[in-house]
Design an enzyme around this catalytic site. Structure first.
Site, PDB file in Angstrom:
ATOM      1  N   HIS A 163       0.851  -1.195   0.000  1.00 34.54           N
ATOM      2  CA  HIS A 163       0.000   0.000   0.000  1.00 34.54           C
ATOM      3  C   HIS A 163       0.882   1.238   0.000  1.00 34.54           C
ATOM      4  CE1 HIS A 163      -1.457   3.271   2.725  1.00 34.54           C
ATOM      5  NE2 HIS A 163      -2.436   3.287   1.851  1.00 34.54           N
ATOM      6  N   HIS A 171      -7.232  -4.650  18.342  1.00 35.05           N
ATOM      7  CA  HIS A 171      -8.134  -5.747  18.713  1.00 35.05           C
ATOM      8  C   HIS A 171      -7.503  -7.118  18.467  1.00 35.05           C
ATOM      9  CE1 HIS A 171      -8.963  -5.080  14.439  1.00 35.05           C
ATOM     10  NE2 HIS A 171      -9.403  -6.331  14.376  1.00 35.05           N
ATOM     11  N   VAL A 227       0.089   9.234  -0.952  1.00 39.58           N
ATOM     12  CA  VAL A 227       0.631  10.586  -0.762  1.00 39.58           C
ATOM     13  C   VAL A 227      -0.518  11.558  -0.945  1.00 39.58           C
ATOM     14  CG1 VAL A 227       3.074  10.214  -1.285  1.00 39.58           C
ATOM     15  CG2 VAL A 227       1.470  10.538  -3.161  1.00 39.58           C
TER      16      VAL A 227
END
Length: 306
Positions: A113, A182, A116
């Site tokens: 990934h 989590h 900008v």
């Protein structure tokens, strides 16, 4: 928060760089795939602005890749942007950026990934408030030390001209941000992440954004080339699909960019183009002791120095 004269801020130059970056990354990924091509979807936002979403699907190397450019504006900042910035209330805003996610077919090629972006908020009679943000991160399923080291070495090199502490600070920012509380685990092996960048002034901050955007291909492509033909088993493919679930969990539960896009009335299909085409969840999965899957959890899904 930097407040410079509007004459010092070249919004058009930022937009032109982002459009060119999108085009160049699409060309590189198409060439590496060798088969599938990107399809462009140009869209308009009802509240102001629009963008171009380029998506490649069903490739020989990339199961799905999306490279999105957006330039949106409006009279009121979304709640996700003003929650900790009361000075932005009542200001017009513009937000532009390139965001991309690559989901390879082979489990030995990491998902990746990059993003900008540039924000500016203006109010008549007051100096504009602006900042840059972005970075890139790597999410491997069967990581190898040399690949992760290359990824971080490339990040170090592009950061070096901007200061001795830039890599360490933005690497730590990535470790903090791409973390699933989590699950109590990192999404991947990190990279760079920064927001609210303006203390260097516009020109130097823009130069850094260009270095990060251009550096993504240098960091990622060598890994793809090395691993795209690696043999893999059906069990490894199933583990890849299971781990993609963490990607979905992070993007839908924690990612501020997703929240900003949805709250600002952005185009849902483009915002959620980061989702993998196939994914699975498995109840209470525990990797076998001594397996490559266990190695991922024990040695890679926690912040470390590279």
């Amino acid at each position: 928060m930097q407040k410079d004269s509007l004459s010092l801020i070249n919004k058009n130059a930022v937009k032109m760089f982002l459009l060119d970056l999108q085009k160049r990354i699409c060309c590189v990924l198409e060439k590496e795939d060798g088969g599938a091509v990107f399809k462009e979807d140009v869209w308009l936002r009802e509240g102001g602005g629009g963008g171009s979403t380029c998506v490649l699907t069903g490739g020989a190397v990339f199961e799905q890749a999306g490279v999105n450019f957006s330039h949106v504006f409006g009279d009121k900042m979304p709640a996700s942007a003003t929650a900790n910035r009361s000075e932005l209330a009542g200001r017009r805003f513009e937000a532009m950026g390139v965001s991309l996610v690559v989901h390879p077919l082979n489990p030995h090629v990491p998902t990746s990934h990059a993003n900008v972006r540039f924000f500016i908020a203006e109010k008549e009679g007051e100096a504009p408030i602006w900042w840059f943000g972005g970075g890139f991160d790597l999410t491997p399923f069967y990581p190898l030390e040399e690949d992760c080291q290359h990824w971080h070495d490339t990040a170090k090199s592009l950061c070096a001209p901007f200061g001795d502490k830039v890599y360490s600070e933005h690497k730590e920012g990535c470790d903090r941000y791409f973390f699933l509380p989590h699950r109590n685990e990192s999404r991947g092996v990190g990279g760079l992440f920064f927001d609210d960048l303006n203390e260097w002034g516009f020109d130097l901050s823009f130069s850094y954004i260009k270095a990060v955007g251009n550096g993504f291909v240098d960091a990622y492509l060598p890994i793809v080339k090395r691993r795209k033909k690696s043999p893999y088993t059906e069990n490894e493919r199933q583990f890849q699909l299971y781990r993609r679930g963490r990607y979905v969990e992070f993007n839908l539960v924690h990612d501020r960019g997703t929240l900003f896009g949805l709250q600002s009335g952005g185009r849902t299909e483009s915002i959620l183009m980061s989702m993998p085409p196939l994914v699975k969840w498995e109840y209470s999965f525990i990797p076998e002791p001594g397996s490559k899957e266990e190695m991922l959890y024990k040695h890679f899904l926690k912040p470390r120095n590279w």
